[in-house]
Design an enzyme around this catalytic site. Structure first.
Site, PDB file in Angstrom:
ATOM      1  N   ASN A 210      -5.063   3.620   5.426  1.00 23.80           N
ATOM      2  CA  ASN A 210      -4.932   3.057   6.762  1.00 23.80           C
ATOM      3  C   ASN A 210      -5.271   4.175   7.735  1.00 23.80           C
ATOM      4  OD1 ASN A 210      -3.116   3.416   9.134  1.00 23.80           O
ATOM      5  ND2 ASN A 210      -2.575   1.299   8.768  1.00 23.80           N
TER       6      ASN A 210
ATOM      7  N   ILE B  72      -4.425  -4.898   3.523  1.00 26.18           N
ATOM      8  CA  ILE B  72      -5.187  -5.909   4.256  1.00 26.18           C
ATOM      9  C   ILE B  72      -5.942  -5.205   5.364  1.00 26.18           C
ATOM     10  CG2 ILE B  72      -3.785  -7.905   3.616  1.00 26.18           C
ATOM     11  CD1 ILE B  72      -2.464  -7.786   6.295  1.00 26.18           C
TER      12      ILE B  72
ATOM     13  N   MET C 235      -6.995  -1.034  12.737  1.00 32.27           N
ATOM     14  CA  MET C 235      -6.070  -0.507  11.738  1.00 32.27           C
ATOM     15  C   MET C 235      -5.783  -1.548  10.659  1.00 32.27           C
ATOM     16  SD  MET C 235      -5.287   2.533  12.059  1.00 32.27           S
ATOM     17  CE  MET C 235      -5.133   3.905  13.197  1.00 32.27           C
ATOM     18  N   CYS C 236      -5.358  -1.060   9.528  1.00 37.23           N
ATOM     19  CA  CYS C 236      -5.088  -1.935   8.405  1.00 37.23           C
ATOM     20  C   CYS C 236      -3.597  -1.892   8.112  1.00 37.23           C
ATOM     21  CB  CYS C 236      -5.861  -1.454   7.190  1.00 37.23           C
ATOM     22  SG  CYS C 236      -7.610  -1.168   7.568  1.00 37.23           S
ATOM     23  N   GLU C 237      -3.181  -2.687   7.159  1.00 34.73           N
ATOM     24  CA  GLU C 237      -1.773  -2.643   6.748  1.00 34.73           C
ATOM     25  C   GLU C 237      -1.701  -2.331   5.267  1.00 34.73           C
ATOM     26  OE1 GLU C 237       1.375  -4.176   8.266  1.00 34.73           O
ATOM     27  OE2 GLU C 237       0.541  -4.670  10.225  1.00 34.73           O
TER      28      GLU C 237
END
Lengths: 271, 271
Positions: free
Chosen positions: B108, B78, B1-3
């Site tokens: 995300n 990110i 997962m991303c932020e």
């Protein structure tokens, strides 16, 4: 007028040395205070930095001068505004995606009143330069099939660049990361560096670099600019109307089309 | 997962404080080591920074933490790669021009095997995220007239985001500089700061800031993120399926559509 800089290399190479020289012309040694930008390709990806501040005093430019971003194709522009106010959206290089590739574009010159043909690509800002870029892309999309080869595409680029240059000063840099198309309407010069590499000295800053320890014998790196950036190397000037397509640091194809002599306009005839 | 991180403000505001917190999650306090990017709008223009390096150790990220770029809308991401290798072309936010505006997009989540509908916009990299963005833009171009109003456009955004979220985790940030559309499939939270401004403390770094001396009584600044960035403020969590369109720091419109509960998947039934 603005200043252009581009690079084509057969191995990922940074632009720090040339950028150090060009940057001084952006509010330091030159009048080009109205923003700057640079696009670095890494494979299919591209990083684009834009700043409406003068490059000579820009914090981001300072970082790029010392932080090597390695690229096989790069395009840089410092701006002296003539058409379009000083604003982020008017800062070159412009970028658009065409058929799964990012295309970038920078222009030196002026074509008064130029408007892009209607099409998918629309200018965001109000420069003639961005209109020329959108016109070019709309033309390519309208005229060429998606799977067209490089030679056909190149013929289209040459025809369109030549026709723009009939209407005003139009020195152009265009890249999609795979190749770099350069067109000289009035002023452009280039240098190809290859083994044996030696030192070079910037014209605009008290900086000398020795390329030898940073390179391998198979490296080929070409730099294209509005005006020579070093004082102790032999740059190869383009003729008006001359175009060169660069790939992997070398000229893949070149030629010349007729253009009006805008660098030396005819004197007013006396009666 | 991303932020994800985004900002909407009624006055040009920098993102340094929030970015300082988020950046730590990119290889510092968190696992998101696979690149980062940010888009800052200034009027119609946008500056996009992309870096395939971890944000916690990136030189460019270090500059953005201390060099205030003032913006009324910003999107940041990110990455922890799941689909698509670690490469510049797979780094969010993605950018395309649509009808004379730059649109940016960050995602995300993951929608396995997602492919964009054929159209003008084509992915350059190989992430599901860029396919979703191209699909969204191709859909808007196919369905909506160029001069359509914001409410009609918003309805289209909600419908499409809701349909993507049926197929996988799809937390989205989309902006064209004028507005910021946010869609929560599983996880998103927001905070609106306005007078009287006070101090706030980051969760991920030992940093406290007092907004009071940097603001005027009429400033309104909202920050939207995957997870709360400060430890001493009250963040307002989105519900799954909730969307909010932000403009000038405030919610312009909001609502909720049904989505599968992917944050708490049903346990495998026992026979």
């Amino acid at each position: 007028m603005c200043e252009l800089l581009a690079m084509s290399a057969n191995t990922p190479t940074d632009l720090c040395f040339s950028f150090t020289g060009l940057r001084q012309r952006g509010g330091g040694a030159g009048p080009h205070r109205d923003g700057w930008g640079v696009a670095f390709y890494e494979g299919r990806g591209v990083r684009v930095f834009h700043d409406p501040e003068p490059s000579a005093s820009s914090r981001i430019a300072e970082v790029l001068e010392t932080h090597p971003i390695k690229s096989e194709a790069a395009i840089c522009h410092i701006r002296q505004a003539n058409v379009g106010r000083v604003a982020l959206e008017n800062t070159h290089p412009f970028i658009r995606e065409l058929r799964g590739r990012y295309w970038t574009f920078a222009h030196n010159g002026q074509i008064e009143g130029f408007r892009a043909r209607p099409g998918i690509y629309e200018p965001v800002g109000d420069t003639d330069s961005e209109h020329i870029f959108c016109d070019l892309l709309n033309g390519i999309r309208a005229e060429l099939a998606p799977d067209v080869g490089l030679d056909t595409l190149l013929a289209e680029l040459v025809t369109r660049a030549g026709s723009y240059a009939q209407r005003g000063v139009c020195n152009l840099l265009v890249s999609n990361g795979d190749w770099l198309f350069t067109f000289c309407s009035t002023r452009m010069t280039a240098i190809t560096r290859r083994a044996p590499f030696g030192p070079a000295r910037l014209k605009d800053a008290d900086v000398t670099v020795d390329f030898e320890p940073e390179t391998t014998p198979r490296d080929i790196v070409s730099v294209i600019a509005t005006e020579a950036l070093t004082s102790d190397e032999r740059w190869d000037d383009y003729l008006p109307g001359e175009w060169r397509l660069w790939r992997q640091g070398e000229v893949y194809a070149s030629g010349r089309v007729p253009v009006p002599d805008l660098a030396h306009p005819t004197a007013t005839p006396t009666i």
